[in-house]
Motif scaffolding. Structure first.
Motif, mmCIF file in Angstrom:
data_model
loop_
_atom_site.group_PDB
_atom_site.id
_atom_site.type_symbol
_atom_site.label_atom_id
_atom_site.label_comp_id
_atom_site.label_asym_id
_atom_site.label_seq_id
_atom_site.Cartn_x
_atom_site.Cartn_y
_atom_site.Cartn_z
ATOM 1 N N ASP A 1 -15.935 -5.147 7.401
ATOM 2 C CA ASP A 1 -14.890 -5.811 8.187
ATOM 3 C C ASP A 1 -13.644 -4.949 8.155
ATOM 4 O O ASP A 1 -12.906 -4.933 7.171
ATOM 5 N N LEU A 2 -13.434 -4.206 9.230
ATOM 6 C CA LEU A 2 -12.320 -3.261 9.277
ATOM 7 C C LEU A 2 -11.247 -3.744 10.242
ATOM 8 O O LEU A 2 -10.501 -2.961 10.806
ATOM 9 N N LYS A 3 -11.183 -5.068 10.429
ATOM 10 C CA LYS A 3 -10.148 -5.498 11.382
ATOM 11 C C LYS A 3 -8.776 -5.456 10.711
ATOM 12 O O LYS A 3 -8.608 -5.851 9.552
ATOM 13 N N LEU A 4 -7.860 -4.934 11.461
ATOM 14 C CA LEU A 4 -6.501 -4.740 10.972
ATOM 15 C C LEU A 4 -5.789 -6.077 10.940
ATOM 16 O O LEU A 4 -5.915 -6.875 11.847
ATOM 17 N N ARG A 5 -5.046 -6.308 9.852
ATOM 18 C CA ARG A 5 -4.233 -7.525 9.827
ATOM 19 C C ARG A 5 -2.882 -7.247 10.463
ATOM 20 O O ARG A 5 -2.348 -6.154 10.343
ATOM 21 N N LEU A 6 -2.357 -8.269 11.104
ATOM 22 C CA LEU A 6 -1.026 -8.132 11.683
ATOM 23 C C LEU A 6 -0.021 -7.959 10.547
ATOM 24 O O LEU A 6 -0.083 -8.685 9.564
ATOM 25 N N ASN A 7 0.864 -6.987 10.681
ATOM 26 C CA ASN A 7 1.877 -6.782 9.648
ATOM 27 C C ASN A 7 2.998 -7.801 9.853
ATOM 28 O O ASN A 7 3.699 -7.779 10.857
ATOM 29 N N LYS A 8 3.150 -8.714 8.867
ATOM 30 C CA LYS A 8 4.147 -9.782 9.024
ATOM 31 C C LYS A 8 5.458 -9.457 8.307
ATOM 32 O O LYS A 8 6.335 -10.306 8.214
ATOM 33 N N GLU A 9 5.588 -8.241 7.769
ATOM 34 C CA GLU A 9 6.845 -7.883 7.102
ATOM 35 C C GLU A 9 7.955 -7.838 8.151
ATOM 36 O O GLU A 9 7.718 -7.374 9.277
ATOM 37 N N LEU A 10 9.158 -8.272 7.752
ATOM 38 C CA LEU A 10 10.282 -8.263 8.703
ATOM 39 C C LEU A 10 10.576 -6.828 9.140
ATOM 40 O O LEU A 10 10.722 -6.527 10.317
ATOM 41 N N ILE A 11 10.669 -5.935 8.138
ATOM 42 C CA ILE A 11 10.736 -4.503 8.457
ATOM 43 C C ILE A 11 9.376 -3.959 8.025
ATOM 44 O O ILE A 11 9.031 -4.027 6.831
ATOM 45 N N PRO A 12 8.568 -3.480 8.951
ATOM 46 C CA PRO A 12 7.162 -3.171 8.617
ATOM 47 C C PRO A 12 6.995 -1.881 7.815
ATOM 48 O O PRO A 12 6.409 -0.904 8.264
ATOM 49 N N VAL A 13 7.520 -1.927 6.564
ATOM 50 C CA VAL A 13 7.540 -0.700 5.756
ATOM 51 C C VAL A 13 6.141 -0.165 5.457
ATOM 52 O O VAL A 13 5.940 1.041 5.376
ATOM 53 N N SER A 14 5.163 -1.092 5.320
ATOM 54 C CA SER A 14 3.832 -0.588 4.959
ATOM 55 C C SER A 14 3.122 0.028 6.165
ATOM 56 O O SER A 14 2.097 0.689 6.012
ATOM 57 N N THR A 15 3.656 -0.204 7.363
ATOM 58 C CA THR A 15 3.128 0.498 8.535
ATOM 59 C C THR A 15 3.844 1.843 8.663
ATOM 60 O O THR A 15 3.236 2.858 8.998
ATOM 61 N N LEU A 16 5.135 1.816 8.343
ATOM 62 C CA LEU A 16 5.954 3.012 8.583
ATOM 63 C C LEU A 16 5.814 4.079 7.500
ATOM 64 O O LEU A 16 5.867 5.270 7.784
ATOM 65 N N PHE A 17 5.637 3.645 6.247
ATOM 66 C CA PHE A 17 5.675 4.621 5.149
ATOM 67 C C PHE A 17 4.385 4.586 4.328
ATOM 68 O O PHE A 17 3.965 3.529 3.848
ATOM 69 N N ALA A 18 3.803 5.769 4.157
ATOM 70 C CA ALA A 18 2.512 5.869 3.457
ATOM 71 C C ALA A 18 2.590 5.335 2.030
ATOM 72 O O ALA A 18 1.657 4.690 1.542
ATOM 73 N N GLY A 19 3.706 5.577 1.347
ATOM 74 C CA GLY A 19 3.842 5.148 -0.050
ATOM 75 C C GLY A 19 3.815 3.625 -0.164
ATOM 76 O O GLY A 19 3.130 3.058 -1.022
ATOM 77 N N PHE A 20 4.546 2.943 0.718
ATOM 78 C CA PHE A 20 4.569 1.471 0.720
ATOM 79 C C PHE A 20 3.168 0.938 1.035
ATOM 80 O O PHE A 20 2.711 -0.046 0.470
ATOM 81 N N ARG A 21 2.528 1.619 1.964
ATOM 82 C CA ARG A 21 1.190 1.198 2.385
ATOM 83 C C ARG A 21 0.220 1.288 1.209
ATOM 84 O O ARG A 21 -0.528 0.366 0.920
ATOM 85 N N ARG A 22 0.275 2.429 0.512
ATOM 86 C CA ARG A 22 -0.630 2.622 -0.634
ATOM 87 C C ARG A 22 -0.395 1.550 -1.688
ATOM 88 O O ARG A 22 -1.331 0.984 -2.238
ATOM 89 N N ARG A 23 0.890 1.252 -1.933
ATOM 90 C CA ARG A 23 1.188 0.242 -2.962
ATOM 91 C C ARG A 23 0.672 -1.145 -2.533
ATOM 92 O O ARG A 23 0.166 -1.901 -3.337
ATOM 93 N N LYS A 24 0.806 -1.429 -1.259
ATOM 94 C CA LYS A 24 0.316 -2.734 -0.766
ATOM 95 C C LYS A 24 -1.213 -2.811 -0.903
ATOM 96 O O LYS A 24 -1.764 -3.842 -1.299
ATOM 97 N N ILE A 25 -1.885 -1.718 -0.570
ATOM 98 C CA ILE A 25 -3.357 -1.694 -0.688
ATOM 99 C C ILE A 25 -3.751 -1.905 -2.146
ATOM 100 O O ILE A 25 -4.639 -2.701 -2.461
#
Ligand SMILES: Nc1ncnc2c1ncn2[C@@H]1O[C@H](COP(=O)(O)OP(=O)(O)OP(=O)(O)O)[C@@H](O)[C@H]1O
Ligand SMILES: [Mg+2]
Length: 212
Positions: free
Chosen positions: A166-190
């Protein structure tokens, strides 16, 4: 050409989609949105103009994006063949995951809820989930593949192999979508999401005290 699925029984179902075997190619499956599932538009999404497109489109586009950057998805995910027109709506066509014994994958959810989880080498299972979490963090894969119903194991000739389907992308609900914009934030969220999964597995497979 429209593929006919109406009247056939799905092999399996999730909360959004039913998964059918391809009527003309037994090695493929087609996921279509379940008829009862409305397009979810919450208050926040409505206000900021964000809403969740069809789950098949989300999965298809995410596959294309990740494959376009050369990520070796085939290590864990089934091959994706594209969107198809069916009599139940647009579907996404994928390689049908089966073990060398021909059986469907057994999900982590089924493993932890099965009365007989002693039949599984749970230490190996946890190790493989940790390896998969590192793979997802390394390549920035933040999708529904970190949920216990969306990954599991199939038998291959040597033993058990982890697969995620299941590789469906979840909608990013962050007010400022840092985990979409920055690889480091994304990695930490994962990593946080997989830690939640590992904690759940640890508790349910008896590695972490439930009261602790
Ligand atoms: N490529 C595949 N090969 C074999 N089985 C699959 C495959 N893709 C999906 N499935 C089966 O179909 C089920 C539903 O698919 P999927 O999890 O993608 O749907 P969903 O409704 O979007 O999920 P969720 O409820 O997690 O949001 C899966 O749980 C799995 O059992
Ligand atoms: Mg699912």
């Amino acid at each position: 050409m429209t593929i006919e699925l109406k009247g056939t029984r799905p092999l399996s179902s999730g909360s959004f989609r039913d998964c059918y075997q391809h009527p003309k190619d037994a090695g493929k499956c087609i996921k279509v949105k379940r008829p009862s599932v409305p397009n979810h538009v919450g208050k926040v999404e409505r206000c900021i103009g964000k809403y969740e497109p069809d789950p098949n489109i989300r999965e298809y586009e995410h596959y294309r994006k990740l494959l376009g950057t050369g990520i070796p998805l085939h290590c864990y995910f089934p091959k994706m063949y594209g969107l198809v027109d069916t009599d139940l709506g647009t579907g996404v066509c994928l390689e049908l995951v089966r073990g060398s014994n021909g059986e469907m994958p057994i999900s982590l959810e089924e493993i932890v809820t099965s009365r007989n989880s002693a039949q599984f080498d749970t230490k190996y299972i946890l190790q493989e989930v940790i390896k998969f979490s590192c793979f997802c963090a390394q390549f920035g894969i933040l999708a529904s593949c970190d949920e216990p119903g969306n990954l599991g194991f199939v038998r291959d000739n040597k033993g058990l192999r982890l697969v995620s389907y299941d590789l469906k992308l979840r909608l990013n609900k962050e007010l400022i979508p840092v985990s979409t914009l920055f690889a480091g934030f994304r990695r930490r969220k994962i990593t946080r999401r997989f830690n939640k999964l590992l904690n759940y597995l640890g508790k349910n497979l008896g590695y972490i005290d439930n009261h602790g």
